[in-house]
Design a protein around this motif. Structure first.
Motif, PDB file in Angstrom:
ATOM      1  N   GLU A  23     -32.468 -36.547 -10.573  1.00 40.47           N
ATOM      2  CA  GLU A  23     -33.530 -36.877  -9.630  1.00 40.47           C
ATOM      3  C   GLU A  23     -33.139 -36.386  -8.251  1.00 40.47           C
ATOM      4  OE1 GLU A  23     -34.529 -41.065  -9.367  1.00 40.47           O
ATOM      5  OE2 GLU A  23     -35.975 -40.719  -7.752  1.00 40.47           O
ATOM      6  N   ASN A  39     -39.670 -36.932  -6.309  1.00 41.22           N
ATOM      7  CA  ASN A  39     -40.494 -38.070  -5.888  1.00 41.22           C
ATOM      8  C   ASN A  39     -41.687 -37.579  -5.077  1.00 41.22           C
ATOM      9  OD1 ASN A  39     -38.987 -40.656  -6.653  1.00 41.22           O
ATOM     10  ND2 ASN A  39     -37.377 -39.406  -5.718  1.00 41.22           N
ATOM     11  N   GLU A  77     -42.300 -37.705 -10.162  1.00 39.29           N
ATOM     12  CA  GLU A  77     -42.183 -39.173 -10.179  1.00 39.29           C
ATOM     13  C   GLU A  77     -43.143 -39.749  -9.160  1.00 39.29           C
ATOM     14  OE1 GLU A  77     -38.333 -40.926  -9.706  1.00 39.29           O
ATOM     15  OE2 GLU A  77     -37.461 -39.729 -11.301  1.00 39.29           O
ATOM     16  N   ASP A  94     -42.827 -44.420 -11.526  1.00 40.69           N
ATOM     17  CA  ASP A  94     -41.584 -44.914 -10.929  1.00 40.69           C
ATOM     18  C   ASP A  94     -41.645 -46.422 -10.696  1.00 40.69           C
ATOM     19  OD1 ASP A  94     -39.065 -44.610  -9.914  1.00 40.69           O
ATOM     20  OD2 ASP A  94     -39.653 -43.402  -8.185  1.00 40.69           O
ATOM     21  N   LYS A 106     -40.185 -45.387 -15.576  1.00 40.10           N
ATOM     22  CA  LYS A 106     -38.865 -45.694 -15.032  1.00 40.10           C
ATOM     23  C   LYS A 106     -38.831 -47.179 -14.694  1.00 40.10           C
ATOM     24  CE  LYS A 106     -36.440 -42.668 -12.874  1.00 40.10           C
ATOM     25  NZ  LYS A 106     -35.868 -41.721 -11.902  1.00 40.10           N
TER      26      LYS A 106
HETATM   27 CA    CA Z   1     -37.767 -42.131  -8.002  1.00 37.55          CA
END
Ligand code: CA
Ligand code: C2E
Ligand code: CA
Ligand code: CA
Length: 278
Positions: free
Chosen positions: A58, A116, A148, A178, A199
């Motif tokens: 990530e 993200n 995400e 997320d 997640k």
């Molecule tokens: Ca994240």
């Protein structure tokens, strides 16, 4: 005439000082940092809980200031978002990450890079097209990129969000929801969004070894994910005990200090190398 000149100078001075005042403050700091490329991607490994193989990473933003200090995202992401700088910052981070990891991404076609993206950016005009162009011009496959997105108020317009997710998936991108379990993620919305991955927030990982009700929630999320053909990633794993508890619930992948903290590119590549040579 002397009066007029004095007045003119006064006005000019007023304008200049207003301008210089506008150049101060936290938003101007952000702009300067963007222009100086002070935002850097750090990379945190995402691993298979059973084999400990690193499946991807990530991108986590860090602001490296001129004096060498590093500012954590909590101290600039909210301002970047409210001031409209988050888009430019996100594209910069992605470009940087793609160029940092390009050799690794091209040599390991199963390796996934997660980015993200705030809901407002995801839903903005041209997002999918710009993402596609950026990834393809780095000659990386769209299949290796995970978007995400944190489920928040902005995703209230589920139909619109789901349409963007569908468009992303048509191009081969993957989408992760997320921080599931905290905030707004109702189960029907988790379902309706059409993402590939959920997640599970660190909060549940922190409490899974302490609290039986957490186990129940994680098991429920795993069941839901299975029904919807989604994968599950647990974040913030710090102990072996947490790995065992998560695996017992059926979670397959995770992220956390146990295997690796977010690292600058050179350190992250070192970690990948150390793993591969085992
Ligand atoms: Ca994240
Ligand atoms: P997140 O996306 O939920 O990222 C996970 C956070 O948990 C990261 O904090 C990571 O460093 C931290 N973490 C991971 N493993 C562990 C662990 O084992 N123990 C502990 N104590 N913490 C762990 P970080 O890097 O400070 O980022 C915080 C949040 O800032 C992120 O939460 C994300 O929401 C946001 N963020 C970071 N980078 C970006 C970015 O580039 N764009 C956007 N839109 N948001 C970002
Ligand atoms: Ca998260
Ligand atoms: Ca989190």
């Amino acid at each position: 005439p002397a009066m007029a000149v004095a007045l003119g100078l006064g006005v000019l001075f007023g304008v200049l000082s207003a301008r210089s005042r506008r150049m101060e403050g936290p938003v101007a700091d952000l702009d300067r940092a963007l222009a100086r490329h002070e935002f850097k991607p750090y990379f945190q490994p995402i691993f298979d809980l059973e084999t400990r193989a690193i499946k991807g990473c990530e991108i986590l933003a860090r602001w490296q200031r001129e004096d060498g200090s590093v500012v954590p995202p909590m101290n600039f992401i909210p301002l970047a978002e409210s001031s409209g700088r988050i888009q430019a910052m996100t594209w910069h981070l992605l470009e940087r990450a793609l160029s940092d990891l390009r050799p690794h991404l091209r040599a390991n076609k199963d390796f996934k890079l997660s980015l993200n993206v705030v809901p407002k950016h995801l839903l903005s005009a041209g997002f999918v097209e710009t993402l596609r162009r950026t990834v393809l011009s780095a000659r990386v496959s769209t299949r290796q990129i995970v978007v995400e997105v944190t489920e928040r108020d902005e995703l209230d317009d589920l139909a619109r969000a789901a349409a963007v997710v569908a468009e992303l998936r048509d191009y081969g991108f993957r989408v992760a929801i997320d921080d599931v379990g905290v905030g707004h993620s109702g189960l029907s919305r988790l379902k309706g969004l059409g993402a590939n991955t959920i997640k599970i927030d660190k909060f549940f990982v922190d409490t899974i070894t302490l609290d039986a009700s957490t186990t129940t929630i994680v098991e429920m999320l795993v069941t839901l994910a299975r029904d919807l053909h989604m994968t599950v990633v647990a974040e913030g794993i710090e102990t072996e005990e947490q790995v065992r508890a998560l695996m017992a619930c059926g979670v397959q992948e995770g992220q956390g200090y146990l295997v690796g903290a977010p690292l600058p590119v050179a350190k992250f590549i070192e970690l990948l190398g150390a793993r591969c040579n085992k």
